[in-house]
Design a protein around this motif. Structure first.
Motif, PDB file in Angstrom:
ATOM      1  N   ILE A   3       0.856  -1.284   0.134  1.00  0.00           N
ATOM      2  CA  ILE A   3       0.103   0.132  -0.030  1.00  0.00           C
ATOM      3  C   ILE A   3       0.880   1.069  -0.179  1.00  0.00           C
ATOM      4  O   ILE A   3       1.856   1.283   0.668  1.00  0.00           O
ATOM      5  CB  ILE A   3      -1.268  -0.039   1.440  1.00  0.00           C
ATOM      6  CG1 ILE A   3      -1.776  -1.031   1.192  1.00  0.00           C
ATOM      7  CG2 ILE A   3      -1.843   1.263   1.346  1.00  0.00           C
ATOM      8  CD1 ILE A   3      -2.695  -1.384   2.537  1.00  0.00           C
ATOM      9  N   CYS A   4       0.454   2.073  -0.990  1.00  0.00           N
ATOM     10  CA  CYS A   4       1.260   3.323  -0.765  1.00  0.00           C
ATOM     11  C   CYS A   4       0.510   4.553  -0.593  1.00  0.00           C
ATOM     12  O   CYS A   4      -0.574   4.737  -1.206  1.00  0.00           O
ATOM     13  CB  CYS A   4       2.124   3.406  -2.448  1.00  0.00           C
ATOM     14  SG  CYS A   4       3.193   2.501  -2.841  1.00  0.00           S
ATOM     15  N   VAL A   5       0.985   5.700   0.224  1.00  0.00           N
ATOM     16  CA  VAL A   5       0.155   6.575   0.492  1.00  0.00           C
ATOM     17  C   VAL A   5       1.177   7.874   0.452  1.00  0.00           C
ATOM     18  O   VAL A   5       2.203   7.701   0.694  1.00  0.00           O
ATOM     19  CB  VAL A   5      -0.488   6.672   1.928  1.00  0.00           C
ATOM     20  CG1 VAL A   5      -1.454   5.611   1.988  1.00  0.00           C
ATOM     21  CG2 VAL A   5       0.413   6.499   2.996  1.00  0.00           C
ATOM     22  N   SER A   6       0.475   8.920  -0.032  1.00  0.00           N
ATOM     23  CA  SER A   6       1.306  10.149  -0.189  1.00  0.00           C
ATOM     24  C   SER A   6       1.650  10.823   1.153  1.00  0.00           C
ATOM     25  O   SER A   6       0.738  10.447   2.245  1.00  0.00           O
ATOM     26  CB  SER A   6       0.809  11.550  -0.905  1.00  0.00           C
ATOM     27  OG  SER A   6      -0.346  11.666  -0.270  1.00  0.00           O
ATOM     28  N   ILE A   7       2.536  11.282   1.446  1.00  0.00           N
ATOM     29  CA  ILE A   7       3.064  12.088   2.787  1.00  0.00           C
ATOM     30  C   ILE A   7       1.928  13.062   3.394  1.00  0.00           C
ATOM     31  O   ILE A   7       1.595  13.210   4.536  1.00  0.00           O
ATOM     32  CB  ILE A   7       4.553  12.601   2.736  1.00  0.00           C
ATOM     33  CG1 ILE A   7       5.056  12.756   3.916  1.00  0.00           C
ATOM     34  CG2 ILE A   7       4.500  14.179   2.000  1.00  0.00           C
ATOM     35  CD1 ILE A   7       6.525  13.110   4.167  1.00  0.00           C
ATOM     36  N   GLY A   8       1.137  13.654   2.489  1.00  0.00           N
ATOM     37  CA  GLY A   8       0.194  14.722   2.697  1.00  0.00           C
ATOM     38  C   GLY A   8      -0.889  13.766   3.576  1.00  0.00           C
ATOM     39  O   GLY A   8      -1.812  14.227   4.242  1.00  0.00           O
ATOM     40  N   ILE A  28       4.142   2.059   2.549  1.00  0.00           N
ATOM     41  CA  ILE A  28       5.147   2.805   1.960  1.00  0.00           C
ATOM     42  C   ILE A  28       4.417   4.353   1.671  1.00  0.00           C
ATOM     43  O   ILE A  28       3.353   4.475   0.992  1.00  0.00           O
ATOM     44  CB  ILE A  28       5.489   2.455   0.505  1.00  0.00           C
ATOM     45  CG1 ILE A  28       5.865   0.886   0.319  1.00  0.00           C
ATOM     46  CG2 ILE A  28       6.452   3.163  -0.169  1.00  0.00           C
ATOM     47  CD1 ILE A  28       7.043   0.700   1.527  1.00  0.00           C
ATOM     48  N   VAL A  29       5.075   5.254   2.185  1.00  0.00           N
ATOM     49  CA  VAL A  29       4.860   6.964   2.125  1.00  0.00           C
ATOM     50  C   VAL A  29       5.728   7.309   1.214  1.00  0.00           C
ATOM     51  O   VAL A  29       6.861   7.178   1.073  1.00  0.00           O
ATOM     52  CB  VAL A  29       5.011   7.547   3.664  1.00  0.00           C
ATOM     53  CG1 VAL A  29       4.750   8.976   3.508  1.00  0.00           C
ATOM     54  CG2 VAL A  29       4.103   6.594   4.553  1.00  0.00           C
ATOM     55  N   THR A  30       4.946   8.157   0.222  1.00  0.00           N
ATOM     56  CA  THR A  30       5.831   8.767  -0.739  1.00  0.00           C
ATOM     57  C   THR A  30       5.628  10.288  -0.653  1.00  0.00           C
ATOM     58  O   THR A  30       4.860  10.654  -0.183  1.00  0.00           O
ATOM     59  CB  THR A  30       5.177   8.310  -2.264  1.00  0.00           C
ATOM     60  OG1 THR A  30       3.697   8.744  -2.371  1.00  0.00           O
ATOM     61  CG2 THR A  30       5.215   6.906  -2.608  1.00  0.00           C
TER      62      THR A  30
END
Length: 89
Positions: A3-8, A28-30
């Protein structure tokens, strides 16, 4: 699939924590589309830690078996006899 999420998305900490706890793998934070960090629940972390420890233990056991098969090691009785003979004990 991770699972990827944005830093926001981390601004809503309650929702982010829920996402992390619901995931069965690290989240994972992008930032700007690039991986920045990974976050995981304590259960996922403990599972990964145990898996790594188990792999290390298997490597140690495999090395020990290899040493025995190639006669690089001896049992205690044989080693004691060799040392007694070598040092006249």
């Amino acid at each position: 699939m991770p699972i990827c999420v944005s830093i926001g998305d981390m601004k809503d900490t309650a929702a982010f924590a829920e996402t992390v706890h619901a995931a069965q793998a690290p989240v994972i934070v992008t930032k700007n589309g690039k991986k920045t960090l990974a976050s995981m629940s304590p259960e996922v972390y403990e599972g990964l830690r145990l898996e790594a420890a188990r792999a290390q233990l298997y490597d140690i056991v495999d090395k020990g078996i290899s040493d025995i098969e190639s006669e690089r090691s001896r049992n205690a009785k044989t080693l004691t006899a060799v040392l007694r003979k070598q040092y006249g004990l």
